[in-house]
Write a protein that holds these residues in place. Structure first.
Motif, PDB file in Angstrom:
ATOM      1  N   ILE A 196       0.863  -1.174   0.000  1.00  0.00           N
ATOM      2  CA  ILE A 196       0.000   0.000   0.000  1.00  0.00           C
ATOM      3  C   ILE A 196       0.906   1.233   0.000  1.00  0.00           C
ATOM      4  N   THR A 197       0.341   2.376  -0.348  1.00  0.00           N
ATOM      5  CA  THR A 197       1.097   3.625  -0.358  1.00  0.00           C
ATOM      6  C   THR A 197       0.432   4.610   0.585  1.00  0.00           C
ATOM      7  N   ILE A 198       1.231   5.180   1.488  1.00  0.00           N
ATOM      8  CA  ILE A 198       0.720   6.149   2.449  1.00  0.00           C
ATOM      9  C   ILE A 198       1.548   7.426   2.363  1.00  0.00           C
ATOM     10  N   GLN A 199       1.018   8.491   2.936  1.00  0.00           N
ATOM     11  CA  GLN A 199       1.728   9.771   2.912  1.00  0.00           C
ATOM     12  C   GLN A 199       1.404  10.549   4.180  1.00  0.00           C
ATOM     13  N   PRO A 200       2.430  10.991   4.911  1.00  0.00           N
ATOM     14  CA  PRO A 200       2.162  11.813   6.098  1.00  0.00           C
ATOM     15  C   PRO A 200       1.639  13.183   5.707  1.00  0.00           C
ATOM     16  N   THR A 201       0.808  13.761   6.565  1.00  0.00           N
ATOM     17  CA  THR A 201       0.286  15.103   6.310  1.00  0.00           C
ATOM     18  C   THR A 201       0.923  16.134   7.232  1.00  0.00           C
ATOM     19  N   GLY A 202       1.814  15.696   8.096  1.00  0.00           N
ATOM     20  CA  GLY A 202       2.467  16.587   9.052  1.00  0.00           C
ATOM     21  C   GLY A 202       3.418  15.784   9.912  1.00  0.00           C
ATOM     22  N   ARG A 203       3.518  16.151  11.166  1.00  0.00           N
ATOM     23  CA  ARG A 203       4.432  15.456  12.077  1.00  0.00           C
ATOM     24  C   ARG A 203       4.021  13.994  12.236  1.00  0.00           C
ATOM     25  N   VAL A 204       5.024  13.117  12.259  1.00  0.00           N
ATOM     26  CA  VAL A 204       4.797  11.683  12.425  1.00  0.00           C
ATOM     27  C   VAL A 204       5.162  11.277  13.850  1.00  0.00           C
ATOM     28  N   GLN A 205       4.203  10.708  14.556  1.00  0.00           N
ATOM     29  CA  GLN A 205       4.443  10.158  15.894  1.00  0.00           C
ATOM     30  C   GLN A 205       3.559   8.923  16.035  1.00  0.00           C
ATOM     31  N   LEU A 206       4.169   7.766  15.915  1.00  0.00           N
ATOM     32  CA  LEU A 206       3.432   6.507  15.883  1.00  0.00           C
ATOM     33  C   LEU A 206       3.868   5.589  17.017  1.00  0.00           C
ATOM     34  N   PHE A 207       2.914   4.849  17.548  1.00  0.00           N
ATOM     35  CA  PHE A 207       3.190   3.755  18.477  1.00  0.00           C
ATOM     36  C   PHE A 207       2.549   2.509  17.887  1.00  0.00           C
ATOM     37  N   GLY A 208       3.351   1.464  17.705  1.00  0.00           N
ATOM     38  CA  GLY A 208       2.840   0.279  17.035  1.00  0.00           C
ATOM     39  C   GLY A 208       2.997  -0.989  17.844  1.00  0.00           C
ATOM     40  N   VAL A 209       2.092  -1.925  17.588  1.00  0.00           N
ATOM     41  CA  VAL A 209       2.142  -3.259  18.180  1.00  0.00           C
ATOM     42  C   VAL A 209       2.145  -4.249  17.027  1.00  0.00           C
ATOM     43  N   ARG A 210       3.276  -4.891  16.819  1.00  0.00           N
ATOM     44  CA  ARG A 210       3.384  -5.875  15.738  1.00  0.00           C
ATOM     45  C   ARG A 210       3.180  -7.266  16.329  1.00  0.00           C
ATOM     46  N   PHE A 211       2.192  -7.972  15.804  1.00  0.00           N
ATOM     47  CA  PHE A 211       1.838  -9.284  16.326  1.00  0.00           C
ATOM     48  C   PHE A 211       2.567 -10.394  15.577  1.00  0.00           C
ATOM     49  N   GLN A 212       2.652 -11.547  16.210  1.00  0.00           N
ATOM     50  CA  GLN A 212       3.065 -12.743  15.501  1.00  0.00           C
ATOM     51  C   GLN A 212       2.008 -13.050  14.436  1.00  0.00           C
ATOM     52  N   PRO A 213       2.350 -13.826  13.402  1.00  0.00           N
ATOM     53  CA  PRO A 213       1.370 -14.084  12.333  1.00  0.00           C
ATOM     54  C   PRO A 213       0.007 -14.560  12.834  1.00  0.00           C
ATOM     55  N   ALA A 214      -0.002 -15.394  13.888  1.00  0.00           N
ATOM     56  CA  ALA A 214      -1.267 -15.871  14.451  1.00  0.00           C
ATOM     57  C   ALA A 214      -1.541 -15.234  15.812  1.00  0.00           C
ATOM     58  N   GLY A 215      -0.917 -14.092  16.077  1.00  0.00           N
ATOM     59  CA  GLY A 215      -0.973 -13.503  17.410  1.00  0.00           C
ATOM     60  C   GLY A 215      -2.236 -12.756  17.758  1.00  0.00           C
TER      61      GLY A 215
END
Length: 271
Positions: A76-95
């Motif tokens: 997919i293609t995304i584009q920021p519109t301003g300041r980037v501040q992200l917190f992410g939770v990456r799961f196991q494939p079946a998590g």
């Protein structure tokens, strides 16, 4: 750009791969678009600052503040519109199994977390947004996940074991050998993967191999395309290029001709 990550508490390691945080200020108002590649993992992303756009051929879509991403089988293609501040939770494939969501329904879907978890998703978003920092956000999410495990009591050890064998081998393990080790039929494994992972074992293997190729070329400019193709079990260079086009939307040379602030970080991480 500031990127940090942390493993989950050991009790959650069978479900969550890592927590991560990314912050940066794009240069100017016309920030560059970013290609997000399939990586075999569902994810929750909390956007703590300005929203992102998801770019389509027929227009752009403003993404929700907090997103759930199911398995991606294409970029997919995304584009920021301003300041980037992200917190992410990456799961196991079946998590994501403890959340009681049929992952087959979420393949190639990126939606507002509240559409997946309902009121609990909104409450979780508010708590994470009001947290004092990265460590506090991890604590909040793990407390929420602990309650999910207690309420749902769901896990799929067969699928988790199969997915780990696939990803740890970089997609190289023959699926017939995998089924033999686990003592499971092809049909049963496919059924488990559809509900718990959202893509087939074969697709997870293809994505894992693609990610391994991207990491290898990214780290060493001296690695040729033919060498990479043969090293990772592609029939030939043309086979690898077709796979690369399918997952990234570009040829290998086209993809590596420019930087990808977000994807370059995540593809450089070895699980």
């Amino acid at each position: 750009m500031e990127y940090i990550e942390s493993p989950p508490s050991p009790v959650f390691s069978g479900f969550i791969k890592r927590f991560w945080s990314l912050e940066y200020d794009p240069a100017g108002k016309n920030a560059e678009s970013e290609t997000v590649l399939p990586d075999g993992c569902p994810e929750i992303v909390f956007n703590l600052s300005d929203r992102f756009l998801k770019l389509h051929r027929d227009g752009n879509e403003v993404q929700a503040a907090t997103l759930f991403s199911g398995q991606l089988s294409r970029n997919i293609t995304i584009q920021p519109t301003g300041r980037v501040q992200l917190f992410g939770v990456r799961f196991q494939p079946a998590g994501f199994v403890p959340f009681g969501v049929s992952m087959g329904d979420m393949t190639d879907q990126i939606v507002d977390l509240r559409l997946v978890l309902g009121q609990a998703g909104g409450e979780l978003e508010e708590m994470v947004n009001s947290a004092s920092g990265f460590t506090d956000r991890i604590r909040i999410f793990e407390n929420h996940f602990r309650s999910r495990l207690a309420d749902q009591g769901k896990e799929d050890p067969l699928t988790s074991a199969a997915a780990e064998m696939i990803t740890q081998s970089g997609g190289a393990i023959p699926l017939s050998a995998l089924r033999g080790r686990l003592g499971v039929s092809e049909r049963r494994l496919e059924r488990h993967f559809k509900g718990a992972v959202g893509i087939s074992p074969k697709m997870l293997a293809r994505i894992s191999r693609f990610q391994a190729v991207v990491r290898t070329i990214q780290r060493s400019e001296s690695v040729g395309l033919l060498d990479a193709a043969l090293s990772f079990g592609y029939f030939d260079q043309s086979h690898m290029i077709r796979e690369f086009r399918e997952f990234s939307g570009e040829t290998p040379r086209g993809y590596f001709d420019h930087t990808h602030k977000i994807s370059d970080i995540f593809t450089s991480v070895v699980d």
